[in-house]
Motif scaffolding. Structure first.
Motif, PDB file in Angstrom:
ATOM      1  N   GLU A  79       5.950   2.653 -13.686  1.00  0.00           N
ATOM      2  CA  GLU A  79       4.938   1.595 -13.611  1.00  0.00           C
ATOM      3  C   GLU A  79       4.044   1.531 -14.860  1.00  0.00           C
ATOM      4  OE1 GLU A  79       3.862   0.275  -9.303  1.00  0.00           O
ATOM      5  OE2 GLU A  79       3.126   2.305  -9.578  1.00  0.00           O
ATOM      6  N   HIS A  98      -4.254   3.659 -12.308  1.00  0.00           N
ATOM      7  CA  HIS A  98      -3.572   3.081 -11.136  1.00  0.00           C
ATOM      8  C   HIS A  98      -3.321   4.209 -10.155  1.00  0.00           C
ATOM      9  CE1 HIS A  98      -0.818   1.186  -8.430  1.00  0.00           C
ATOM     10  NE2 HIS A  98       0.181   1.980  -8.782  1.00  0.00           N
ATOM     11  N   HIS A 100      -2.647   5.033  -5.647  1.00  0.00           N
ATOM     12  CA  HIS A 100      -2.365   4.509  -4.315  1.00  0.00           C
ATOM     13  C   HIS A 100      -3.483   4.976  -3.380  1.00  0.00           C
ATOM     14  CE1 HIS A 100       2.142   4.646  -5.658  1.00  0.00           C
ATOM     15  NE2 HIS A 100       1.450   3.727  -6.294  1.00  0.00           N
ATOM     16  N   LEU A 138       6.733  -2.083  -6.613  1.00  0.00           N
ATOM     17  CA  LEU A 138       6.374  -1.406  -7.858  1.00  0.00           C
ATOM     18  C   LEU A 138       6.311  -2.389  -9.031  1.00  0.00           C
ATOM     19  CD1 LEU A 138       8.544   1.848  -7.597  1.00  0.00           C
ATOM     20  CD2 LEU A 138       6.216   1.422  -6.763  1.00  0.00           C
ATOM     21  N   HIS A 163      -0.266  -1.741  -1.833  1.00  0.00           N
ATOM     22  CA  HIS A 163       0.219  -0.835  -2.882  1.00  0.00           C
ATOM     23  C   HIS A 163      -0.868   0.131  -3.348  1.00  0.00           C
ATOM     24  CE1 HIS A 163       2.436  -0.602  -7.056  1.00  0.00           C
ATOM     25  NE2 HIS A 163       1.965   0.552  -6.675  1.00  0.00           N
TER      26      HIS A 163
HETATM   27 ZN   LIG Z   1       1.998   2.330  -7.809  1.00  0.00          ZN
END
Ligand SMILES: [Zn+2]
Length: 233
Positions: A79, A98, A100, A138, A163
């Motif tokens: 990612e 980033h 989750h 993703l 996500h």
């Molecule tokens: Zn992710």
């Protein structure tokens, strides 16, 4: 041989990862922090296959704008376009995060507006937190990365529905602390929703004033330093 500046940036990224691990934003080995390479070669980014709390300098790689590993050993995350495309779109951004983050993912799915019922949310609200809704899958292409950057716009964060979250800042401290504050704000909002729903929260005017008083760079740094000390315990 890597320049001392690179070592310093790698250490900052690694510490940012461990702070996010301490804050329970890890999802097995997923979630990442990056910082812009000062020489324009790409980004220094957490390596794949390790959990956030496991990251040290050696697990931070120099990844080119096209995803090639230029320095360091290990695999890069699939990612990476979240990071490269947001930095491509924003000259003022030097750090992208980033994760989750579980409270944020749960809260975003309620489609409730994030209310400034504690200090944390005032770092983002007003206006409402941005949302990326193109896919909950993703982010594996530069096109999707550019879509994420478009959703963030000129803001410091966005929910990525089904996500996770993306946050950013001018430096590693502000980028990582944005992720810490967003997750804590979502946790507080969910607790209020579970208790019957918040009945009051800061006005826009008060929230903006609190943003200035609670979250200037010097205080974000104090919170970062505190979390770093907790890691030493
Ligand atoms: Zn992710």
């Amino acid at each position: 041989m890597l320049a001392p500046m690179s070592d310093e940036l790698r250490d900052q990224v690694a510490l940012g990862c461990r702070i996010l691990g301490l804050e329970d934003q890890g999802d097995f080995v997923w979630g990442h922090v990056s910082v812009r390479d000062p020489d324009g070669r790409g980004i220094w980014m957490k390596a794949s296959t390790y959990g956030l709390e496991e990251i040290g300098r050696e697990q931070v790689l120099l990844v080119s704008w096209d995803g090639e590993v230029l320095e360091g050993y290990g695999r890069r995350h699939i990612e990476y376009p979240i990071h490269t495309e947001l930095m491509r779109a924003r000259d003022d951004v030097s750090c992208v995060v980033h994760t989750h983050a579980p409270w944020s993912v749960a809260f975003a799915s309620t489609h409730q507006p994030l209310r400034p019922i504690s200090h944390e949310a005032t770092y983002f609200v007003p206006p409402e937190v941005a949302r990326f809704t193109t896919t909950g899958d993703l982010i594996t292409t530069s096109e999707l990365g550019a879509d994420v950057a478009g959703a963030v716009g000129d803001r410091n964060a966005a929910f990525m529905l089904h996500h996770g979250i993306v946050t950013c800042g001018a430096d590693v401290v502000s980028g990582v602390m944005a992720a810490v504050l967003l997750e804590r704000a979502c946790r507080t909002n969910i607790r209020a929703l579970a208790g019957g729903g918040p009945k009051s929260w800061s006005s826009d005017e008060e929230a903006l004033s609190k943003r200035e008083h609670c979250w200037p760079p010097a205080l974000l740094r104090q919170a970062w330093d505190y979390l770093a000390r907790r890691l030493e315990d």
